[in-house]
Design an enzyme around this catalytic site. Structure first.
Site, PDB file in Angstrom:
ATOM      1  CG  HIS A 145      10.170  27.623  15.576  1.00  0.00           C
ATOM      2  ND1 HIS A 145       9.121  26.799  15.335  1.00  0.00           N
ATOM      3  CD2 HIS A 145      10.389  28.229  14.454  1.00  0.00           C
ATOM      4  CE1 HIS A 145       8.829  27.099  14.116  1.00  0.00           C
ATOM      5  NE2 HIS A 145       9.682  28.004  13.533  1.00  0.00           N
ATOM      6  CG  ASP A 222      13.890  22.535  16.907  1.00  0.00           C
ATOM      7  OD1 ASP A 222      14.053  22.071  15.972  1.00  0.00           O
ATOM      8  OD2 ASP A 222      13.151  23.445  17.133  1.00  0.00           O
ATOM      9  CD  GLN A 225      16.745  27.268  11.394  1.00  0.00           C
ATOM     10  OE1 GLN A 225      17.730  27.235  10.581  1.00  0.00           O
ATOM     11  NE2 GLN A 225      15.662  27.706  11.018  1.00  0.00           N
ATOM     12  CE  LYS A 248      13.282  24.897   9.166  1.00  0.00           C
ATOM     13  NZ  LYS A 248      12.711  26.082   8.560  1.00  0.00           N
ATOM     14  CB  CYS A 387       7.631  30.636  14.133  1.00  0.00           C
ATOM     15  SG  CYS A 387       6.743  30.645  12.475  1.00  0.00           S
TER      16      CYS A 387
HETATM   17  N1  C6P Z   1      11.804  27.646  11.142  1.00  0.00           N
HETATM   18  C1  C6P Z   1      12.281  29.742  10.006  1.00  0.00           C
HETATM   19  O1  C6P Z   1      12.025  30.547   9.045  1.00  0.00           O
HETATM   20  P1  C6P Z   1       9.102  22.964  10.187  1.00  0.00           P
HETATM   21  O2  C6P Z   1       8.343  24.193   9.633  1.00  0.00           O
HETATM   22  O3  C6P Z   1       8.441  22.060  10.769  1.00  0.00           O
HETATM   23  O4  C6P Z   1      10.111  22.300   8.817  1.00  0.00           O
HETATM   24  O5  C6P Z   1      10.253  23.658  11.126  1.00  0.00           O
HETATM   25  C2  C6P Z   1       9.739  24.333  12.288  1.00  0.00           C
HETATM   26  C3  C6P Z   1      11.120  24.730  13.028  1.00  0.00           C
HETATM   27  C4  C6P Z   1      11.132  24.213  14.232  1.00  0.00           C
HETATM   28  N2  C6P Z   1      12.365  24.993  14.865  1.00  0.00           N
HETATM   29  C5  C6P Z   1      13.149  25.696  14.503  1.00  0.00           C
HETATM   30  C6  C6P Z   1      14.180  26.067  15.462  1.00  0.00           C
HETATM   31  C7  C6P Z   1      12.873  26.294  13.262  1.00  0.00           C
HETATM   32  O6  C6P Z   1      13.526  27.372  12.776  1.00  0.00           O
HETATM   33  C8  C6P Z   1      11.523  25.996  12.566  1.00  0.00           C
HETATM   34  C9  C6P Z   1      11.111  26.448  11.325  1.00  0.00           C
HETATM   35  C10 C6P Z   1      11.491  28.538   9.768  1.00  0.00           C
HETATM   36  O7  C6P Z   1      12.814  30.166  10.884  1.00  0.00           O
HETATM   37  C11 C6P Z   1      10.028  28.556   9.440  1.00  0.00           C
HETATM   38  S1  C6P Z   1       9.187  29.558  10.730  1.00  0.00           S
END
Ligand code: C6P
Length: 440
Positions: A145, A222, A225, A248, A387
């Protein structure tokens, strides 16, 4: 070894459920999510398949958030009156819950941030800024991401270090042999997703940690997910940093976590400076506070952190055995049923080697059109590059549509998705036919 099991010390799911038991339990859990009682439009039920973007919130989390504001809305670590002390106690109790949830050895290793993105930026700026120099290498994978890519691009540019990309295999798995071949004494950090938000790939993180540590490199996971879907035991996994977001995993937006090993955090400079992260300040200089507060400058997200504590309680009650088995059931069922949709291309490895989401492309129909049509049937999916633009380029796509599942989804949600997709494909085929007969 099952890569999901490697995240927890409990190993493979030990409770065996039948598909009917999983459905029954998910149906019960749905009652805890008030939003699922609403209709999108009169007569159209909400089929929420976008939990990878943000999860729904159970009543206990909503209540914890509201209760905090109703009863103890005060700043933390500042006031000495009763409700301020209660707010501080609630905030720190949430940190203890999170520390137990990921099996951190101390609450000093658990920093509240605003989310995964901020957590990774903190490590890149603070650890990367002080530990990287020209000639050093940072390794990420091709499926990251942007949150686990752009901060590393930036810090490599600043420090003169080189960013390298571990490739994927043709079926969307991480090419572990290629990653291993990339590692050397030049490698200072490997930053890897716990689960891809597009492919659903779950890389063998335990093996990556072992290989990276073998060359003296640090590992950041990271967990945006992965933590919500199969947890993480940071001591068993032995990762150096773990980043994840509250929103999440049934918690609210605005709070996330950075876990780091104590000795690493001790040596890192604070990224944000100001109030509360200091012990003593003179006109000329400042001495930093103890961990974890050294990294929590200014007023933290108090109520969201308290509600995250309630989310942790909720997930613990539900249990990883159920969550993992249930998501496997749904994603396997989705993979099977989605094949019925004409012109569909499913992205990522086939079940069971994947997490509970599935992204796809449909020949001749833009993902935004797909998502808009699905909305007519109450089906909420995400469309776009999620993203992960470089990954989409690699896949030869500009965008995709993604359905993602969580503990409150049922097989009827997958059926609704597939039925709506079939109708969408039919409508587009009829539309094309009309246009070509008008032209002809
Ligand atoms: N992905 C998706 O719809 P934040 O926005 O900081 O809570 O998380 C960022 C992020 C980082 N790593 C991974 C693997 C992610 O999937 C995400 C967030 C969402 O896939 C929003 S773009």
């Amino acid at each position: 070894m099952d890569p999901q099991a490697a995240f927890t010390s409990s190993g493979p799911a030990n409770a065996v459920y039948t598909a009917e038991q999983l459905e029954q339990r998910a149906a019960e859990l749905r009652q805890r999510f008030p939003i699922l009682r609403r209709e999108v439009r009169p007569g159209v039920r909400l089929v929420y398949l976008d939990s990878a973007a943000t999860s729904l919130k159970p009543d206990s989390v909503i209540d914890a958030l509201a209760e905090h504001y109703r009863l103890r809305s005060a700043n933390v670590h500042r006031g000495i009156y009763t409700i301020a002390e209660e707010a501080t106690a609630a905030y720190e109790a949430a940190r203890e819950k999170v520390a137990r949830f990921i099996n951190a050895s101390s609450t000093a290793e658990v920093i509240f941030t605003h989310g995964t993105t901020e957590s990774i930026n903190l490590v890149a700026w603070s650890w990367g800024g002080t530990n990287l120099k020209p000639g050093d290498e940072v390794v990420v994978t091709q499926m990251e991401h942007h949150a686990n890519l752009v901060p590393w691009q930036q810090v490599c540019r600043r420090t003169g270090a080189t960013l390298r990309f571990a490739p994927l295999t043709g079926d969307g798995q991480l090419d572990l042999a290629a990653l291993e071949a990339m590692l050397s004494e030049r490698t200072k950090l490997v930053a890897v997703t716990g689960a891809s938000n597009v492919l659903g790939t779950v890389p063998p993180v335990a093996e990556i940690v072992r290989l990276a540590h073998g060359v003296g490199a640090r590992v950041l996971v990271d967990g945006a997910q992965s933590v919500p879907h199969f947890g993480c035991d940071v001591q068993a996994l032995d990762c150096d940093f773990l980043a994840f977001s509250g929103h999440k995993m049934c918690g609210p937006e605005g709070v996330g976590v950075l876990y780091g090993k104590l000795e690493l955090l001790e040596a890192m400079p604070p990224m944000f400076t100001g109030g509360e992260m200091v012990k003593k300040v003179t006109f000329d200089e400042a001495a930093w506070n103890d961990l974890p507060w050294k990294f929590e400058a200014g007023t933290p997200p108090v109520a969201p952190a308290v509600a995250l504590g309630a989310a942790v309680d909720f997930l613990r009650d539900v249990g990883w055995d159920f969550i993992r088995a249930h998501e496997q059931l749904l994603v396997s069922y989705a993979f099977e049923r989605l094949q019925e949709v004409p012109g569909i291309r499913l992205l990522g490895p086939a079940p069971p080697n994947r997490s509970g989401l599935v992204a796809f492309a449909i020949e001749g129909i833009h993902p935004h059109d797909v998502a808009q049509f699905l909305d007519r049937y109450g089906v909420a999916v995400r469309a776009g590059h999620h993203c992960a633009q470089p990954l989409h380029q690699l896949l030869g796509l500009r965008a995709s549509t993604r359905a993602s599942f969580y503990l409150y989804n049922v097989r009827a949600d997958v059926d609704a998705l597939v039925d709506a997709l079939k109708q969408t494909v039919e409508r587009f085929a009829r539309f094309r036919q009309r246009v070509s007969s008008q032209r002809g």
